[in-house]
Design a protein around this motif. Structure first.
Motif, PDB file in Angstrom:
ATOM      1  N   UNK A   1     -47.121  73.024  28.897  1.00 30.71           N
ATOM      2  CA  UNK A   1     -48.569  72.866  28.767  1.00 30.71           C
ATOM      3  C   UNK A   1     -48.944  72.060  27.548  1.00 30.71           C
ATOM      4  N   UNK A   2     -48.230  72.272  26.451  1.00 28.88           N
ATOM      5  CA  UNK A   2     -48.484  71.498  25.240  1.00 28.88           C
ATOM      6  C   UNK A   2     -48.136  70.034  25.407  1.00 28.88           C
ATOM      7  N   UNK A   3     -47.023  69.761  26.085  1.00 33.54           N
ATOM      8  CA  UNK A   3     -46.649  68.365  26.334  1.00 33.54           C
ATOM      9  C   UNK A   3     -47.643  67.675  27.258  1.00 33.54           C
ATOM     10  N   UNK A   4     -48.136  68.412  28.257  1.00 37.72           N
ATOM     11  CA  UNK A   4     -49.169  67.831  29.117  1.00 37.72           C
ATOM     12  C   UNK A   4     -50.441  67.560  28.329  1.00 37.72           C
ATOM     13  N   UNK A   5     -50.759  68.442  27.396  1.00 37.96           N
ATOM     14  CA  UNK A   5     -51.949  68.227  26.569  1.00 37.96           C
ATOM     15  C   UNK A   5     -51.790  66.965  25.720  1.00 37.96           C
TER      16      UNK A   5
ATOM     17  N   UNK B   1     -62.793  59.403  31.205  1.00 36.44           N
ATOM     18  CA  UNK B   1     -63.683  59.351  32.361  1.00 36.44           C
ATOM     19  C   UNK B   1     -62.934  59.363  33.694  1.00 36.44           C
ATOM     20  N   UNK B   2     -61.608  59.457  33.666  1.00 37.14           N
ATOM     21  CA  UNK B   2     -60.856  59.462  34.922  1.00 37.14           C
ATOM     22  C   UNK B   2     -60.674  60.891  35.436  1.00 37.14           C
ATOM     23  N   UNK B   3     -60.484  60.993  36.733  1.00 39.31           N
ATOM     24  CA  UNK B   3     -60.250  62.303  37.341  1.00 39.31           C
ATOM     25  C   UNK B   3     -58.901  62.866  36.921  1.00 39.31           C
ATOM     26  N   UNK B   4     -57.979  61.989  36.584  1.00 40.78           N
ATOM     27  CA  UNK B   4     -56.654  62.421  36.140  1.00 40.78           C
ATOM     28  C   UNK B   4     -56.736  63.200  34.833  1.00 40.78           C
ATOM     29  N   UNK B   5     -57.679  62.845  33.971  1.00 46.19           N
ATOM     30  CA  UNK B   5     -57.867  63.547  32.707  1.00 46.19           C
ATOM     31  C   UNK B   5     -58.205  65.012  32.962  1.00 46.19           C
ATOM     32  N   UNK B   6     -59.139  65.249  33.860  1.00 48.74           N
ATOM     33  CA  UNK B   6     -59.528  66.622  34.177  1.00 48.74           C
ATOM     34  C   UNK B   6     -58.394  67.414  34.801  1.00 48.74           C
ATOM     35  N   UNK B   7     -57.628  66.762  35.664  1.00 52.36           N
ATOM     36  CA  UNK B   7     -56.511  67.433  36.312  1.00 52.36           C
ATOM     37  C   UNK B   7     -55.424  67.802  35.297  1.00 52.36           C
ATOM     38  N   UNK B   8     -55.089  66.875  34.416  1.00 54.85           N
ATOM     39  CA  UNK B   8     -54.077  67.151  33.394  1.00 54.85           C
ATOM     40  C   UNK B   8     -54.556  68.249  32.452  1.00 54.85           C
ATOM     41  N   UNK B   9     -55.811  68.189  32.069  1.00 53.38           N
ATOM     42  CA  UNK B   9     -56.379  69.213  31.197  1.00 53.38           C
ATOM     43  C   UNK B   9     -56.307  70.587  31.862  1.00 53.38           C
ATOM     44  N   UNK B  10     -56.690  70.669  33.117  1.00 54.82           N
ATOM     45  CA  UNK B  10     -56.659  71.934  33.850  1.00 54.82           C
ATOM     46  C   UNK B  10     -55.233  72.483  33.950  1.00 54.82           C
ATOM     47  N   UNK B  11     -54.286  71.623  34.322  1.00 53.25           N
ATOM     48  CA  UNK B  11     -52.901  72.077  34.486  1.00 53.25           C
ATOM     49  C   UNK B  11     -52.311  72.519  33.146  1.00 53.25           C
ATOM     50  N   UNK B  12     -52.613  71.805  32.073  1.00 52.06           N
ATOM     51  CA  UNK B  12     -52.072  72.184  30.771  1.00 52.06           C
ATOM     52  C   UNK B  12     -52.640  73.520  30.296  1.00 52.06           C
TER      53      UNK B  12
END
Length: 84
Positions: A17-21, A30-41
């Motif tokens: 989770x820290x590495x994903x953060x 502003x990308x949807x990928x940012x929200x997805x990575x944030x959620x998963x981390x």
């Protein structure tokens, strides 16, 4: 389940989770990928913390063992019994 395995599972979730953060720094906000990575981390860190607080306990007295050490302690700091 053995405490060493529980600690490894918990640490794996928290570290991943820290590495994903950290990956968030390379992702546009502003990308949807940012929200997805944030959620998963956040979910990975939360799962790691839950596993740690729920299962990383002395098998004899059920006291929570500190996460400040890198390895499983040989003896429980509360009851003094040997931890396998």
């Amino acid at each position: 389940m053995k405490l060493r395995k529980i600690k490894n599972i918990s640490d794996s979730f928290i570290i991943s989770g820290g590495l994903l953060a950290l990956l968030l720094f390379a992702t546009p906000e502003d990308s949807a990928l940012f929200g997805l990575i944030l959620f998963i981390s956040v979910v990975a860190i939360a799962i790691g913390m839950y596993v740690n607080f729920k299962y990383y306990r002395c098998p004899h007295c059920q006291s929570y063992l500190s996460v400040r050490t890198f390895s499983v302690p040989a003896y429980c700091p509360f009851c003094g019994n040997r931890i396998n």
